[in-house]
Design a protein around this motif. Structure first.
Motif, PDB file in Angstrom:
ATOM      1  N   ARG A  23       0.733  -1.152  -0.090  1.00  0.00           N
ATOM      2  CA  ARG A  23       0.011   0.070  -0.042  1.00  0.00           C
ATOM      3  C   ARG A  23       0.910   1.167   0.058  1.00  0.00           C
ATOM      4  O   ARG A  23       0.486   2.182  -0.766  1.00  0.00           O
ATOM      5  CB  ARG A  23      -0.887   0.049   1.195  1.00  0.00           C
ATOM      6  CG  ARG A  23      -2.348  -0.368   0.971  1.00  0.00           C
ATOM      7  CD  ARG A  23      -3.295  -0.275   1.990  1.00  0.00           C
ATOM      8  NE  ARG A  23      -3.165  -1.396   3.022  1.00  0.00           N
ATOM      9  CZ  ARG A  23      -3.526  -1.428   4.101  1.00  0.00           C
ATOM     10  NH1 ARG A  23      -3.705  -0.374   4.819  1.00  0.00           N
ATOM     11  NH2 ARG A  23      -3.428  -2.479   4.976  1.00  0.00           N
ATOM     12  N   VAL A  27       1.093   4.530  -4.035  1.00  0.00           N
ATOM     13  CA  VAL A  27       0.604   5.910  -3.748  1.00  0.00           C
ATOM     14  C   VAL A  27       0.988   6.606  -5.160  1.00  0.00           C
ATOM     15  O   VAL A  27       2.031   6.648  -5.480  1.00  0.00           O
ATOM     16  CB  VAL A  27       1.319   6.899  -2.592  1.00  0.00           C
ATOM     17  CG1 VAL A  27       1.017   8.395  -2.632  1.00  0.00           C
ATOM     18  CG2 VAL A  27       0.983   6.012  -1.231  1.00  0.00           C
ATOM     19  N   LEU A  64       2.894  13.125   4.892  1.00  0.00           N
ATOM     20  CA  LEU A  64       1.684  12.870   5.338  1.00  0.00           C
ATOM     21  C   LEU A  64       0.711  14.102   5.256  1.00  0.00           C
ATOM     22  O   LEU A  64       1.080  15.224   5.857  1.00  0.00           O
ATOM     23  CB  LEU A  64       1.805  12.476   6.772  1.00  0.00           C
ATOM     24  CG  LEU A  64       2.689  11.259   7.033  1.00  0.00           C
ATOM     25  CD1 LEU A  64       2.668  10.745   8.680  1.00  0.00           C
ATOM     26  CD2 LEU A  64       2.085  10.044   6.391  1.00  0.00           C
ATOM     27  N   ASP A  65      -0.635  13.893   5.059  1.00  0.00           N
ATOM     28  CA  ASP A  65      -1.463  15.023   5.093  1.00  0.00           C
ATOM     29  C   ASP A  65      -2.172  14.952   6.403  1.00  0.00           C
ATOM     30  O   ASP A  65      -1.979  14.195   7.190  1.00  0.00           O
ATOM     31  CB  ASP A  65      -2.689  14.783   3.827  1.00  0.00           C
ATOM     32  CG  ASP A  65      -3.378  13.652   4.109  1.00  0.00           C
ATOM     33  OD1 ASP A  65      -3.595  13.015   5.161  1.00  0.00           O
ATOM     34  OD2 ASP A  65      -4.315  13.412   2.972  1.00  0.00           O
ATOM     35  N   ALA A  67      -4.872  13.982   7.495  1.00  0.00           N
ATOM     36  CA  ALA A  67      -5.828  12.767   7.673  1.00  0.00           C
ATOM     37  C   ALA A  67      -4.870  11.568   7.927  1.00  0.00           C
ATOM     38  O   ALA A  67      -5.264  10.530   8.150  1.00  0.00           O
ATOM     39  CB  ALA A  67      -6.652  12.314   6.901  1.00  0.00           C
ATOM     40  N   GLY A  68      -3.644  11.633   7.960  1.00  0.00           N
ATOM     41  CA  GLY A  68      -2.405  10.508   8.211  1.00  0.00           C
ATOM     42  C   GLY A  68      -2.188   9.640   7.001  1.00  0.00           C
ATOM     43  O   GLY A  68      -1.619   8.727   7.038  1.00  0.00           O
ATOM     44  N   GLN A  69      -2.750  10.597   5.744  1.00  0.00           N
ATOM     45  CA  GLN A  69      -2.618   9.677   4.315  1.00  0.00           C
ATOM     46  C   GLN A  69      -1.294  10.129   3.811  1.00  0.00           C
ATOM     47  O   GLN A  69      -0.937  11.234   3.822  1.00  0.00           O
ATOM     48  CB  GLN A  69      -3.694   9.956   3.345  1.00  0.00           C
ATOM     49  CG  GLN A  69      -5.118   9.403   3.825  1.00  0.00           C
ATOM     50  CD  GLN A  69      -5.284   8.024   4.025  1.00  0.00           C
ATOM     51  OE1 GLN A  69      -4.919   7.302   2.871  1.00  0.00           O
ATOM     52  NE2 GLN A  69      -5.717   7.438   4.934  1.00  0.00           N
ATOM     53  N   THR A  70      -0.559   8.923   3.387  1.00  0.00           N
ATOM     54  CA  THR A  70       0.682   9.230   2.711  1.00  0.00           C
ATOM     55  C   THR A  70       0.433   9.894   1.388  1.00  0.00           C
ATOM     56  O   THR A  70      -0.416   9.362   0.496  1.00  0.00           O
ATOM     57  CB  THR A  70       1.528   8.071   2.458  1.00  0.00           C
ATOM     58  OG1 THR A  70       1.936   7.352   3.608  1.00  0.00           O
ATOM     59  CG2 THR A  70       2.782   8.372   1.636  1.00  0.00           C
ATOM     60  N   ARG A  71       1.212  11.004   0.848  1.00  0.00           N
ATOM     61  CA  ARG A  71       0.859  11.598  -0.296  1.00  0.00           C
ATOM     62  C   ARG A  71       2.499  11.976  -1.054  1.00  0.00           C
ATOM     63  O   ARG A  71       3.128  11.959  -0.258  1.00  0.00           O
ATOM     64  CB  ARG A  71       0.308  13.008  -0.164  1.00  0.00           C
ATOM     65  CG  ARG A  71      -0.909  12.812   0.432  1.00  0.00           C
ATOM     66  CD  ARG A  71      -1.941  12.487  -0.405  1.00  0.00           C
ATOM     67  NE  ARG A  71      -3.415  12.392   0.299  1.00  0.00           N
ATOM     68  CZ  ARG A  71      -4.566  11.769  -0.103  1.00  0.00           C
ATOM     69  NH1 ARG A  71      -4.426  11.001  -1.377  1.00  0.00           N
ATOM     70  NH2 ARG A  71      -5.562  11.810   0.406  1.00  0.00           N
TER      71      ARG A  71
END
Length: 86
Positions: A23, A27, A64-65, A67-71
Motif C-alpha cells: 500500500r 501512492v 503525510l496529510d 488525515a494521516g494519508q501518505t501523499r
C-alpha cells in the motif's frame, strides 16, 4: 499454544507486513501546478535530481496529510548549485 497456532500467527503477521508495504508503494504522485492546495502535516522525505550546475531539476516530496494519508508530490525547482549564483 500449539505449533499450528504459532505458525498461523506468524503467517498472518507476515501477510500484514507485505500488505502494508504494498500500500505504501501504491501512492500515485501528484504533479504540482500553480494554485495546487497542499495539506502537509509532516514531511517524510524530499529527493531531487542531482545537478552541480544552476538550473531547473525535478524533485519529489513524500508527506503525510492532516488525515494521516501518505501523499507524493512531484515538482520542479532550482538546483542546489544555484545557491551561490545570482
Amino acid at each position: 499454544m500449539t505449533n499450528k497456532s504459532v505458525i498461523a500467527a506468524c503467517l498472518f503477521a507476515a501477510l500484514n507486513i507485505c500488505t502494508l508495504s504494498a500500500r505504501a508503494e501504491a501512492v500515485a504522485p501528484q504533479t504540482y501546478t500553480y494554485g495546487t492546495h497542499l495539506d502537509i502535516q509532516k514531511v517524510i522525505s524530499m529527493k531531487e535530481d542531482k545537478s552541480m550546475t544552476c538550473g531547473i531539476v525535478d524533485a519529489r516530496m513524500t508527506y503525510l496529510d492532516s488525515a494521516g494519508q501518505t501523499r507524493v508530490l512531484d515538482y520542479s525547482k532550482f538546483a542546489d548549485g544555484c545557491d551561490n549564483q545570482n
